[in-house]
Design a protein around this motif. Structure first.
Motif, PDB file in Angstrom:
ATOM      1  N   PRO A   4      16.304 -85.154 -77.151  1.00 40.38           N
ATOM      2  CA  PRO A   4      16.967 -84.345 -75.958  1.00 40.38           C
ATOM      3  C   PRO A   4      18.461 -84.960 -75.582  1.00 40.38           C
ATOM      4  O   PRO A   4      18.455 -86.333 -75.980  1.00 40.38           O
ATOM      5  CB  PRO A   4      15.993 -84.800 -74.622  1.00 40.38           C
ATOM      6  N   SER A   5      19.181 -84.186 -75.105  1.00 40.63           N
ATOM      7  CA  SER A   5      20.684 -84.676 -75.152  1.00 40.63           C
ATOM      8  C   SER A   5      21.317 -83.683 -73.919  1.00 40.63           C
ATOM      9  O   SER A   5      20.714 -82.629 -73.948  1.00 40.63           O
ATOM     10  CB  SER A   5      21.495 -84.600 -76.356  1.00 40.63           C
ATOM     11  N   PRO A   6      22.292 -84.104 -73.111  1.00 38.10           N
ATOM     12  CA  PRO A   6      23.018 -83.063 -72.524  1.00 38.10           C
ATOM     13  C   PRO A   6      23.974 -82.242 -73.023  1.00 38.10           C
ATOM     14  O   PRO A   6      24.632 -81.332 -72.248  1.00 38.10           O
ATOM     15  CB  PRO A   6      23.704 -84.235 -71.387  1.00 38.10           C
ATOM     16  N   ASP A   7      24.053 -82.722 -74.446  1.00 39.23           N
ATOM     17  CA  ASP A   7      24.835 -81.862 -75.182  1.00 39.23           C
ATOM     18  C   ASP A   7      24.226 -81.649 -76.657  1.00 39.23           C
ATOM     19  O   ASP A   7      23.636 -82.368 -76.976  1.00 39.23           O
ATOM     20  CB  ASP A   7      26.333 -82.132 -75.279  1.00 39.23           C
ATOM     21  N   CYS A   8      24.429 -80.583 -77.361  1.00 38.56           N
ATOM     22  CA  CYS A   8      24.235 -80.193 -78.434  1.00 38.56           C
ATOM     23  C   CYS A   8      24.796 -79.283 -79.136  1.00 38.56           C
ATOM     24  O   CYS A   8      25.461 -78.273 -78.725  1.00 38.56           O
ATOM     25  CB  CYS A   8      22.568 -80.073 -78.664  1.00 38.56           C
ATOM     26  N   ARG A   9      24.581 -79.028 -80.385  1.00 43.50           N
ATOM     27  CA  ARG A   9      25.101 -78.093 -81.167  1.00 43.50           C
ATOM     28  C   ARG A   9      23.830 -77.210 -81.904  1.00 43.50           C
ATOM     29  O   ARG A   9      23.023 -78.037 -82.515  1.00 43.50           O
ATOM     30  CB  ARG A   9      26.115 -78.713 -82.441  1.00 43.50           C
ATOM     31  N   VAL A  10      24.078 -76.010 -81.823  1.00 45.13           N
ATOM     32  CA  VAL A  10      22.994 -75.094 -82.411  1.00 45.13           C
ATOM     33  C   VAL A  10      23.690 -74.041 -83.586  1.00 45.13           C
ATOM     34  O   VAL A  10      24.958 -73.735 -83.247  1.00 45.13           O
ATOM     35  CB  VAL A  10      22.358 -74.316 -81.300  1.00 45.13           C
ATOM     36  N   ARG A  11      23.228 -74.232 -84.617  1.00 45.10           N
ATOM     37  CA  ARG A  11      23.652 -73.422 -85.693  1.00 45.10           C
ATOM     38  C   ARG A  11      22.646 -72.631 -86.408  1.00 45.10           C
ATOM     39  O   ARG A  11      21.479 -73.183 -86.452  1.00 45.10           O
ATOM     40  CB  ARG A  11      24.249 -74.364 -86.821  1.00 45.10           C
ATOM     41  N   ALA A  12      22.788 -71.391 -87.043  1.00 47.63           N
ATOM     42  CA  ALA A  12      21.994 -70.735 -87.647  1.00 47.63           C
ATOM     43  C   ALA A  12      22.683 -69.551 -88.450  1.00 47.63           C
ATOM     44  O   ALA A  12      23.886 -69.297 -88.307  1.00 47.63           O
ATOM     45  CB  ALA A  12      21.105 -69.878 -86.881  1.00 47.63           C
ATOM     46  N   LEU A  13      22.243 -69.258 -89.667  1.00 52.35           N
ATOM     47  CA  LEU A  13      22.655 -68.269 -90.504  1.00 52.35           C
ATOM     48  C   LEU A  13      21.733 -67.265 -90.724  1.00 52.35           C
ATOM     49  O   LEU A  13      20.410 -67.296 -90.628  1.00 52.35           O
ATOM     50  CB  LEU A  13      22.795 -68.818 -92.004  1.00 52.35           C
ATOM     51  N   ASP A  14      22.233 -65.796 -90.856  1.00 53.53           N
ATOM     52  CA  ASP A  14      21.388 -64.800 -91.187  1.00 53.53           C
ATOM     53  C   ASP A  14      21.631 -64.512 -92.705  1.00 53.53           C
ATOM     54  O   ASP A  14      22.389 -63.389 -93.061  1.00 53.53           O
ATOM     55  CB  ASP A  14      21.744 -63.439 -90.334  1.00 53.53           C
TER      56      ASP A  14
END
Length: 130
Positions: free
Chosen positions: A88-98
């Motif tokens: 857990p964190s108050p900030d994060c990076r989310v990434r995804a590819l199609d």
């Protein structure tokens, strides 16, 4: 026992697509919890993908980190390759590819990810998307 109303407020971000002249809106749903330790699930939504969607990388940040954290992220089935920074964190990076090109040109209301937000303090805060 003291009850807390904890509100995650959404701050919509504009995403400019290089291939088109129009702006596409990226938004996050609002979420409410009533006690510290409770969670809310909210969706990151892209309003349209005029040229389809190859992938994305979004930073999600709580404006006031004393109010809450991001405790989990899940991705839709079209996201064949995904990555989330440490939680857990108050900030994060989310990434995804199609990789299988399931989000085609003209798609609308595309769920990019579902975030689980956890209350760690009372009050309300904005959730910023960049």
């Amino acid at each position: 026992m003291k009850s807390f109303l904890f509100t995650f407020m959404a701050l919509a971000a504009l995403v400019m697509l290089v291939a088109t002249a129009s702006a596409t809106v990226l938004s996050i749903e609002s979420g409410d919890v009533t006690a510290i330790g409770d969670t809310a699930s909210v969706h990151l939504i892209l309003d349209e993908a005029p040229s389809g969607l190859a992938g994305f990388s979004i930073n999600v940040t709580f404006e006031d980190p004393a109010i809450g954290t991001i405790s989990g992220v899940s991705y839709p089935s079209w996201a064949s390759l995904s990555e989330t920074s440490a939680l857990p964190s108050p900030d994060c990076r989310v990434r995804a590819l199609d990789l299988e090109e399931q989000v085609q040109s003209g798609a609308t209301n595309i769920t990019l990810a579902t975030l689980t937000l956890s209350a760690t303090g009372g009050g309300s805060t904005l959730v910023n998307l960049t």
